[in-house]
Design an enzyme around this catalytic site. Structure first.
Site, PDB file in Angstrom:
ATOM      1  N   ARG A   1       0.868  -1.120   0.156  1.00  0.00           N
ATOM      2  CA  ARG A   1       0.083  -0.085   0.230  1.00  0.00           C
ATOM      3  C   ARG A   1       0.922   1.200  -0.029  1.00  0.00           C
ATOM      4  NH1 ARG A   1      -5.587   1.436   0.411  1.00  0.00           N
ATOM      5  NH2 ARG A   1      -6.247  -0.380   0.731  1.00  0.00           N
TER       6      ARG A   1
ATOM      7  N   GLU B   1     -10.137   5.286   7.138  1.00  0.00           N
ATOM      8  CA  GLU B   1      -8.776   5.636   7.082  1.00  0.00           C
ATOM      9  C   GLU B   1      -8.407   7.016   6.602  1.00  0.00           C
ATOM     10  OE1 GLU B   1      -8.257   1.498   5.370  1.00  0.00           O
ATOM     11  OE2 GLU B   1      -6.258   1.671   6.635  1.00  0.00           O
TER      12      GLU B   1
END
Ligand code: MTE
Ligand code: HPA
Ligand code: MOS
Length: 754
Positions: A304, A705
């Site tokens: 990520r 997030e």
């Protein structure tokens, strides 16, 4: 709609792990963990401890009935140390006693003989010594090597971010209770019930159907319980399996801080090239991820970082390389943003460095390079962008020019206080990057009195997912929210769950719920059509009544539900949802891994006290891309919480390990998290509401997030404030920007630039 937990939360009635009534005969566990970060485990002496008051038994690796292995992605993590220890805090023995106090007291009598081996805490050192958990990965678009030639300006530097302690209010823990026929019921404070079930299955040797995992809710997870709840559940379950007694282990705060992994610290190198119009032409980044002693989720986190290494910008030539470095720290793990924030910090540092050298505001470069719809990211996905929309709306709504003017005026008339402003745009991909994890199931029962219960894989951890699931049910059936209950998350009701993570829980579980409700609704409509002798397409359910051809009938929800049952038609459904259209080819590092991206722009203003190095945030004004929010209150709460957590990571929170791999910031006296005084004096959240279609539940984009990354703006706002006091300061890109670091930079006249 209010969070459905607010009533029991405020009355202290919500059930967390520690609120589960303790069964007679329960044993309490406590871990003896390694005092040494790396070494050969020569011997474990437990005889003295076994004689202590209340001690029932002490378990070590020798007592494991299955495999001594809890690694999720890679099987490289023993539950109990056997012949080696790999980090301070690694479990060596589990004391079982009649009380928590007795178990902990006996720990002092355990003796181990460990022959120390060299300790590595620095990821660059690990990489140099070839200590990599997986081979390096590289994302690539265009040709950086040839692109440099076309650049007018090229800058290089280093950017480092530190770890972050999750500090969920509820510490890690588990409670296991034997059932008949060898079944073990596991109560666990986990984001991943199936991960717990697998770990218990592997370590006990029991098949998965012998293990029931049940979770009511968590007092916060923030990623820290995606994988790392497994250890405590596996320890308790093993103990229950061998003793046939209920076993409870709920960690004390300092034990939790010492024994569990945190956000990954990263050390990174960057090189950025711009043309004369300040378009970023080329970008090269190398990331050294401090993974800790075992893989845990590090390879996925690292991936990520690569996905988000260009943040919200279009860059035609990029090479990004990442190293997953094995060190002797507790295995680091998921933490809100999952490696994305670490990647985004580096590109922001590169832009800030370029702006410094060119003598311009970073905002000029930022704005000039924002993603537009159709742009391709380094991993091949073309975006539907809201980057400019958020940026422009933020500039206009919060009168950015006025803000900068006011800051200039303030700085001109104040010697000992200086202000700084920074803008932080974000772009965050929604979906598990591991495509197969993007699936979920829901189980909906409508009872004959018209009340409804829903179970999904989603774990409620304060983020409000249960409220959103309930909204899906109430809205789809068009019934009052009071008629709906959300059940605990249980592996006997919902199997093979993905963890509640990647901000995707409401999307995945909400969509599965929607499918289940629509299926039941379809059956109810068929019955109603037959009863009312109209075509099914003429039937509608609205506000707990059946409508035929747009006219309200006397058939209410209860009556039609009961009739459906009487006709022997099912009022239950177990549904499955998997995100369509996503894919990723790791051999090419290209694909379309995300269902969609979430965008936003935050303007952060800070004031520093130039005598003391202390600071405050005057305001954070932001425009966030919610799609079409389905719950404004919850979404706003997620933005505020995420933002403050991000500011904490970037400014106050300093994880310190000494060179022997011992955690020095091991309590709340030595680890500073944001409190009410560190919250910006003003937080203004503007909703960019778009009507565009997307794959989110009810088009309400995932919100868990992304807002954490607005906090990165805090670092750069402080850095700009320092520059306004000391133009010579070349503040390093080294987060967190603690007051001590601010002070050093304020008075650093000639720091050598990297
Ligand atoms: N909010 C609260 N209050 N508590 C949490 O533990 N975890 C965050 C975020 N918001 C968290 C939270 C993280 S790391 C994720 S991935 C998402 O919530 C997960 O929930 P969602 O998928 O329902 O957004
Ligand atoms: N995000 C969060 N958690 C995860 C992911 C992800 O992409 N993949 C595996 N666990
Ligand atoms: Mo969140 S870090 O994906 O649990």
């Amino acid at each position: 709609m209010k969070n459905i937990d607010s009533y029991t939360h405020t009355r202290g009635e919500s059930i967390y792990l520690d609120d589960i009534p303790v069964v007679a005969g329960t044993l309490y566990g406590a871990c003896f963990d390694s005092p040494v970060a790396h070494g050969k485990l020569i011997s474990i002496e437990t005889a003295e401890a076994a004689k202590c008051e209340g001690v029932f038994r002490i378990l070590t690796y020798k007592d494991i009935t299955g495999e001594n292995q809890i690694g999720g992605i890679i099987p490289d993590e023993p539950l109990f140390a056997d012949h080696h220890v790999h980090f301070c805090g690694m479990p060596i023995a589990l004391v079982l006693a009649d009380s928590d106090e007795h178990a902990r007291a006996a720990l002092h009598k355990i003796k181990v003989n460990i022959e120390p081996l060299p300790v590595i805490t620095d990821p660059r050192e690990a990489a140099a010594k070839g200590e990599l958990i997986i081979p390096p990965r590289k994302f690539k678009i265009g040709e950086v090597d040839t692109a440099w030639a076309g650049c007018e300006y090229i800058f290089e530097g280093q950017a480092d971010t530190n770890g972050q302690e999750h500090l969920y209010i509820e510490t890690q823990g588990a409670y296991t209770i034997p059932q008949e026929n060898g079944v073990i019921r596991v109560y666990s404070s986990t984001q991943g019930p199936t991960a717990v079930q697998r770990a218990v299955s592997k370590t006990t040797g029991l098949p998965m159907h012998q293990i029931e995992v049940d979770v009511t809710r968590l007092g916060g997870g923030f990623g820290g319980k995606e994988d790392q709840a497994n250890t405590w559940a596996a320890l308790c379950a093993l103990a229950t399996h061998v003793t046939k007694r209920p076993v409870k282990y709920s960690l004390h705060r300092m034990d939790d801080m010492r024994m569990t992994g945190k956000r990954h610290p990263y050390s990174s190198d960057f090189k950025i090239g711009l043309d004369k119009d300040l378009k970023i032409i080329a970008y090269e980044a190398t990331f050294y991820q401090n993974a800790g002693a075992a893989a845990d989720l590090s390879p996925a986190v690292m991936e990520r970082t690569l996905f988000h290494c260009t943040n919200s910008y279009f860059i035609p030539n990029v090479t990004a390389t990442a190293f997953c470095c094995r060190t002797h720290l507790p295995p680091n793990t998921a933490f809100r943003g999952f490696g994305g924030p670490q990647g985004m910090f580096v590109i922001e540092a590169a832009i800030a460095k370029a702006a410094d050298e060119l003598g311009i505001d970073a905002t000029v470069i930022q704005q000039n390079n924002l993603l537009v719809t159709g742009n391709e990211l380094p991993y091949g996905q073309k975006v539907v962008s809201e980057a400019n929309e958020c940026w422009n709306e933020a500039m206009a709504r919060f009168e950015f020019e006025k803000t900068t003017k006011a800051v200039e005026t303030f700085n001109a008339s104040n010697k000992l206080y200086k202000k700084g402003v920074a803008i932080m745009p974000i772009c965050f991909g929604i979906s598990f990057t591991n495509t197969l994890m993007n699936q979920s199931r829901a189980l909906v029962h409508v009872y004959t009195d018209g009340s409804v219960v829903v179970s999904t894989a989603a774990i409620e951890m304060g983020q409000g997912v249960n409220t959103k699931i309930l909204q899906v049910v109430a809205q789809t059936f068009s019934i009052s929210p009071e008629k709906v209950r959300v059940n605990s998350t249980n592996t006997y009701r919902i199997a093979n769950t993905s963890p509640t993570a990647a901000s995707a829980a409401a999307d995945l579980n909400g969509k599965a719920t929607l499918i289940a409700c629509e299926t039941i609704l379809g059956r109810i409509k068929t019955v109603a059509a037959a009863e009312l002798k109209v075509d099914e397409s003429a039937i509608e359910l609205k506000d707990e009544f059946v409508y035929a051809n747009g006219t309200k009938t006397e058939w209410d929800w209860k009556k039609i539900v009961l009739t459906t049952y009487n006709k022997r038609v099912s009022l239950s459904e177990h549904s499955h949802y998997s995100t369509p259209d996503i894919h990723f080819d790791k051999t090419k590092e290209k694909g379309h891994p995300f269902a969609y991206h979430v965008y936003g722009t935050a303007i952060v203003t800070a004031t520093i006290d130039c005598l003391r190095g202390t600071y405050e945030f005057d305001s954070v004004n932001l425009i966030h891309d919610f799609g079409t929010t389905m719950n404004k209150i919850i979404d706003k709460g997620q933005i505020e919480g995420g933002l403050v957590q991000g500011i904490g990571w970037m400014t106050l929170e300093e994880v310190v390990y000494d060179k022997n791999g011992k955690l020095r910031s091991n309590a709340l006296s030595t680890y500073k998290v944001p409190d009410i005084y560190s919250v910006p004096k003003e937080i203004n959240i503007g909703f960019l509401q778009t009507q565009k279609d997307n794959l989110a539940i009810f088009r309400s984009k995932a919100v868990g997030e992304p807002p954490l990354m607005y906090g990165i703006g805090a670092f750069f706002a402080l850095r700009n404030a320092i520059k306004n006091f000391n133009p010579e300061a070349k503040t390093e890109f080294n987060a967190p920007m603690t007051p001590e670091r601010v002070l050093m930079n304020l008075y650093a006249k000639k720091l050598v630039t990297v």
